[in-house]
Design an enzyme around this catalytic site. Structure first.
Site, mmCIF file in Angstrom:
data_model
loop_
_atom_site.group_PDB
_atom_site.id
_atom_site.type_symbol
_atom_site.label_atom_id
_atom_site.label_comp_id
_atom_site.label_asym_id
_atom_site.label_seq_id
_atom_site.Cartn_x
_atom_site.Cartn_y
_atom_site.Cartn_z
ATOM 1 N N LYS A 223 35.767 4.315 25.161
ATOM 2 C CA LYS A 223 35.264 5.668 24.903
ATOM 3 C C LYS A 223 34.738 5.782 23.463
ATOM 4 O O LYS A 223 33.661 6.343 23.220
ATOM 5 C CB LYS A 223 36.391 6.669 25.145
ATOM 6 C CG LYS A 223 36.150 8.059 24.638
ATOM 7 C CD LYS A 223 35.155 8.826 25.470
ATOM 8 C CE LYS A 223 34.799 10.142 24.799
ATOM 9 N NZ LYS A 223 33.851 10.917 25.549
ATOM 10 N N CYS A 277 32.881 15.015 19.968
ATOM 11 C CA CYS A 277 32.985 13.592 20.307
ATOM 12 C C CYS A 277 32.213 12.690 19.349
ATOM 13 O O CYS A 277 32.809 11.933 18.594
ATOM 14 C CB CYS A 277 32.487 13.380 21.741
ATOM 15 S SG CYS A 277 33.547 14.162 22.968
#
Ligand SMILES: NC(=O)c1ccc[n+]([C@@H]2O[C@H](COP(=O)([O-])OP(=O)(O)OC[C@H]3O[C@@H](n4cnc5c(N)ncnc54)[C@H](O)[C@@H]3O)[C@@H](O)[C@H]2O)c1
Length: 426
Positions: A223, A277
């Site tokens: 991720k 993010c």
């Protein structure tokens, strides 16, 4: 009632009840989709307003199609929200993982979730960490729980009941969450192979993409790497935009032409990089290996430097105007959403307002009904309709590529100084 069986679940109790801890942009869609696929879901959040809204079938933020899922699941009695962490067959932890002042990850939310889960366990449960986390976090979560519950173990050695612990990072795009939850591939990393299998079986309830099994640390890193990859590529475009300005070259035309090469695909520049993010996760890699993450760190610095460059362009544009009116179009970190976390647009508006106390700053943010607190406290900022902002401004700064701003009549911009960070008005 839907009842899951998986390799792991065959030896443990089947999963009927899932507790989703943290009901924000990630947790609430996940809770809702599990519930609409037949599981009993208890959402847990520390925010009483969030709990109340969800139990009324409402969604406390903007995300297309989520409202229908939540309202449907609540009215069918499949989803309810509460402040207390309950006993459940599986837990999905989707709490925030912001960074601290030194850019390392703030793990306090995960630790709080782990402490609340620990006393509810009786053995055989599955705990999935969905929060984006530095390498090693899933193991630390398990160690924290097992420290509080020495009667459990990860692998059943010593005859102790097993706790299955896995990491499954979330990769959905805000604005498309309800689609991508179903269609995206998923990476599932277990602290044990059994935990990975059990987590994969749970996601298979609603996920139509491929589910790839690995270990927890690789899943955590996958991720972070995806977002660092995006950040590095955006930094390349942002650096090109500054060089192009300096050389009096139109960067969008430059990129369009370069992208005609069969193996070149340069991204679009902008006012910086925001959100929860891409602007955050690469720092977790830098913190994990500061000596070697030089490109990743530099990309972060390039992107974090872009708002300052735009603020300087505004300073030049207003330098000969006394008491200027400056229209700033957009606050969100990306197009067509209301999320302003880490948004470079917010930072630019704040810095412009602070640097020009004699200026009036008119902010058009069509997806928000009020200014974020950091801007609302400044006396020279007002939130107005887009047309109103443009009408009286001498300088117009386009910060976000919302579709609504594409509808702006070019005639309304005539005679104004334009700072276009998105390439709309070339
Ligand atoms: N938003 C995204 O697009 C996105 C995408 C992929 C991954 N992620 C990751 O998912 C995680 C969650 O992000 P988000 O955007 O949903 O955050 P968010 O801030 O929207 O939601 C988090 C929720 O957790 C609640 N919370 C905090 N501490 C809690 C606790 N101890 N117990 C119960 N609830 C608690 C908060 O009140 C909030 O409602 C983060 O790690 C983030 O990096 C987010």
């Amino acid at each position: 009632m839907n009842m899951l069986t998986s390799k792991a679940a065959e030896t443990e109790a089947p999963i009927r009840t899932v507790a989703v801890v943290g009901l924000g942009y990630i947790g609430l869609p996940t809770a809702a989709i599990l519930a609409t696929n037949g599981l009993d879901v208890i959402g847990v959040d520390v925010n009483p307003g969030t709990v109340k809204a969800i139990n009324n079938g409402d969604v406390p933020f903007v995300e297309p199609d989520l409202g229908v899922h939540v309202a449907g699941a609540v009215s069918q009695g499949r989803l309810r929200a509460q402040l207390e962490t309950p006993a459940a067959d599986a837990y999905i932890v989707a709490v925030p993982t912001p960074f601290k002042a030194d850019k390392s990850a703030d793990m306090s939310y995960i630790a709080a979730a782990a402490r609340a889960i620990a006393p509810k366990l009786s053995g055989g449960e599955l705990v999935i960490l969905e929060s984006t986390s530095p390498p090693g976090s899933t193991r630390r979560l398990a160690e924290l729980i097992l420290g509080l519950r020495p009667d459990l173990s990860l692998d059943g050695r010593d005859g102790k009941p097993v706790l299955l612990v896995a990491h499954c990072p979330e990769r959905v795009l805000p604005g498309r969450i309800m689609i991508e939850l179903v269609t995206n591939d998923r990476v599932v990393g277990g602290l044990t192979p059994e935990a990975a299998e059990a987590a994969a079986a749970l996601y298979a309830v609603f996920c139509q993409g491929e589910i790839h099994l690995t270990d927890a640390a690789t899943a955590e890193m996958s991720k972070l790497v995806e977002n660092a990859y995006r950040d590095v590529n955006i930094a390349f475009a942002n650096e090109l935009s500054v060089i192009s300005d300096n050389l009096d070259i139109d960067v969008w035309e430059l990129i369009r032409l370069a992208n005609h090469h069969p193996r070149v695909n340069i991204l679009q520049p902008g006012p910086g990089v925001g959100g929860h993010c891409i602007a955050v996760d690469p720092w977790f890699i830098v913190a994990a290996d500061p000596g070697n993450a030089t490109l990743i760190r530099t990309a972060r610095e390039v992107n974090d430097g872009k708002p300052g460059y735009i603020v300087e362009q505004v300073r030049k544009a207003v330098s000969e105007i006394s008491s200027p009116t400056i229209a700033c179009l957009g606050l969100a970190f990306k197009a067509n959403i209301d999320d302003v976390r880490e948004s470079p647009a917010v930072e630019i508006v704040r810095r412009v307002a602070e640097q020009h106390p004699d200026a009036e700053i008119l902010v058009a943010a069509p997806h928000k009904d009020h200014l974020p607190q950091v801007l609302a406290v400044l006396p020279n900022i007002r939130h107005v309709e887009t047309d109103k902002a443009i009408e009286t401004a001498q300088v117009v700064v386009l910060l976000v590529d919302h579709d609504k701003f594409r509808e702006i009549d070019p005639a309304s911009l005539e005679g104004k100084r334009l700072i276009d960070t998105r390439g709309f008005w070339r």
